[in-house]
Enzyme design. Structure first.
Site, PDB file in Angstrom:
ATOM      1  N   CYS A 153     -61.355 -22.973 -31.004  1.00 39.68           N
ATOM      2  CA  CYS A 153     -60.073 -23.303 -30.743  1.00 39.68           C
ATOM      3  C   CYS A 153     -59.277 -22.091 -30.800  1.00 39.68           C
ATOM      4  O   CYS A 153     -59.389 -21.241 -31.408  1.00 39.68           O
ATOM      5  CB  CYS A 153     -59.092 -24.461 -31.544  1.00 39.68           C
TER       6      CYS A 153
ATOM      7  N   GLU B 183     -67.595 -32.104 -32.931  1.00 42.56           N
ATOM      8  CA  GLU B 183     -67.588 -33.408 -33.632  1.00 42.56           C
ATOM      9  C   GLU B 183     -66.844 -34.427 -33.191  1.00 42.56           C
ATOM     10  O   GLU B 183     -65.952 -34.066 -32.248  1.00 42.56           O
ATOM     11  CB  GLU B 183     -67.000 -33.008 -34.928  1.00 42.56           C
TER      12      GLU B 183
ATOM     13  N   CYS C 209     -56.170 -25.254 -40.290  1.00 40.32           N
ATOM     14  CA  CYS C 209     -57.325 -25.969 -39.603  1.00 40.32           C
ATOM     15  C   CYS C 209     -58.700 -25.197 -39.370  1.00 40.32           C
ATOM     16  O   CYS C 209     -58.738 -23.976 -39.317  1.00 40.32           O
ATOM     17  CB  CYS C 209     -56.796 -26.248 -37.975  1.00 40.32           C
TER      18      CYS C 209
ATOM     19  N   CYS D 215     -54.292 -22.466 -35.986  1.00 41.06           N
ATOM     20  CA  CYS D 215     -53.470 -23.040 -37.153  1.00 41.06           C
ATOM     21  C   CYS D 215     -54.019 -22.686 -38.497  1.00 41.06           C
ATOM     22  O   CYS D 215     -55.254 -22.766 -38.820  1.00 41.06           O
ATOM     23  CB  CYS D 215     -53.398 -24.578 -36.873  1.00 41.06           C
TER      24      CYS D 215
ATOM     25  N   CYS E 214     -61.269 -31.310 -39.941  1.00 36.09           N
ATOM     26  CA  CYS E 214     -61.928 -31.197 -38.709  1.00 36.09           C
ATOM     27  C   CYS E 214     -62.558 -29.933 -38.296  1.00 36.09           C
ATOM     28  O   CYS E 214     -61.948 -28.803 -38.637  1.00 36.09           O
ATOM     29  CB  CYS E 214     -60.670 -31.153 -37.481  1.00 36.09           C
TER      30      CYS E 214
END
Length: 346
Positions: free
Chosen positions: A112, A92, A119, A116, A330
């Site tokens: 990723c 994105e 997220c 986290c 995100c």
């Protein structure tokens, strides 16, 4: 054999291409101009190269500019664009117009490793690093590119975990042969990785934003597992060795979670942690994501934190929430797209 993409190559890399093809050395700068100044999508459009040289180039190379495959538009003007990143994977880029500023949040990885808690990208797991081509393409191929004033490496992924490709992209953004932007127009956001942290500071002049979210080590570790490998106190100690008082800005991102890190006790710990650093704090309201038992703090609490920190000498702002109606958090749009693809295969 797949063709080499030209978009995302540095001038030095373009020089290697033309040398390999037996083209004159000055052709590298001509190609760079077509890619980054004129932003052409076809080698045929590079009309100051001879037909012979264009044909040579087309045999082994392509521009490599790919338009977004989807977009979601918010009532507040924010637009989230979805780009392909290899087969069945997506990243994105988020466009945020705001009066005289127009910012693009750019991704650096598919998924990723940081995981986290708050997220959505981390819930995907790590899939792949983006190439400099895929990073630059998010800027080159989005419709409002000519309105851009700022770039933030704050999309999907951890930029320092893909630092070689990120630094190449930053070189293209800031070099005279590329977009020629001032480094002051670009910010890199990181959770802070020991590997790459110091290298980025020393090899780039772009602004730095550190994802903090808690000044208490044990709590930050629960929110951000990367704290185990490189603690926020170690980061702050390292940052004190560098001068952020002039051209370069150092900021700390602080998502405010209701009942978690939103009391004045945490504000006092922030003041202790960041004492002696020339920096600012950006308070951010949390965008809820599925399966995570965290809530955003209310605006009254946000204002109290900002006012307390600012009154004690730590410049603090509240970042306006944008795009809450379009999978604002995100990684949510790309996750939805990948789930859609999985369902099609069943």
């Amino acid at each position: 054999m797949p063709k080499q993409t030209l978009l995302g190559l540095t001038l030095a890399e373009l020089q290697e291409v033309v040398k390999r093809l037996g083209m004159p050395g000055f052709a590298a700068k001509q190609i760079a101009s077509w890619l980054y100044d004129k932003k052409v999508n076809s080698i045929d459009d590079m009309t100051n190269l001879s037909l012979k040289h264009r044909d040579l180039l087309k045999d082994v190379c392509e521009v490599g500019a790919d338009a977004p495959v989807d977009a979601m538009r918010s009532v507040d003007g924010t637009v989230k664009y979805l780009y392909r990143a290899g087969e069945k994977h997506f990243v994105e880029a988020v466009y945020i117009p705001d009066e005289e500023r127009a910012t693009l949040c750019v991704s650096s990885q598919v998924g990723c490793k940081m995981n986290c808690k708050f997220c959505m990208t981390g819930k995907q797991g790590f899939i792949a690093n983006l190439t400099a081509n895929q990073i630059i393409n998010q800027i080159n191929s989005f419709p409002e590119r000519d309105k851009l004033t700022n770039i933030v490496m704050m999309g999907m992924g951890e930029p320092l975990d893909n630092l070689d490709e990120v630094l190449k992209a930053l070189e293209i953004m800031t070099s005279s042969y590329g977009y020629g932007w001032s480094p002051k127009r670009i910010t890199l956001s990181t959770v802070g990785l020991r590997k790459g942290f110091q290298r980025f500071i020393e090899e780039s002049e772009c602004h730095l934003a550190v994802s903090l979210h808690s000044p208490v080590a044990m709590q930050r570790r629960e929110l951000m597992p990367a704290e185990k490998a490189f603690s926020i106190t170690e980061m702050v100690d390292l940052l004190k060795n560098y001068d952020f008082s002039k051209q370069r800005r150092l900021s700390f991102e602080y998502i405010v979670f209701k009942g978690v890190n939103d009391s004045l006790l945490y504000a006092k710990e922030l003041l202790k942690l960041l004492r002696g650093l020339d920096c600012r704090v950006n308070l951010i309201r949390f965008h809820a994501i599925p399966g995570v038992d965290l809530e955003g703090a209310d605006m009254e609490t946000m204002n109290k934190l900002r006012d307390y920190l600012t009154s004690h000498g730590l410049f603090t702002t509240i970042r306006a929430s944008r795009g809450e109606d379009i999978f604002a958090a995100c990684g949510m749009l790309s996750t939805a797209k990948q789930e859609e693809n999985k369902q099609e295969l069943i």
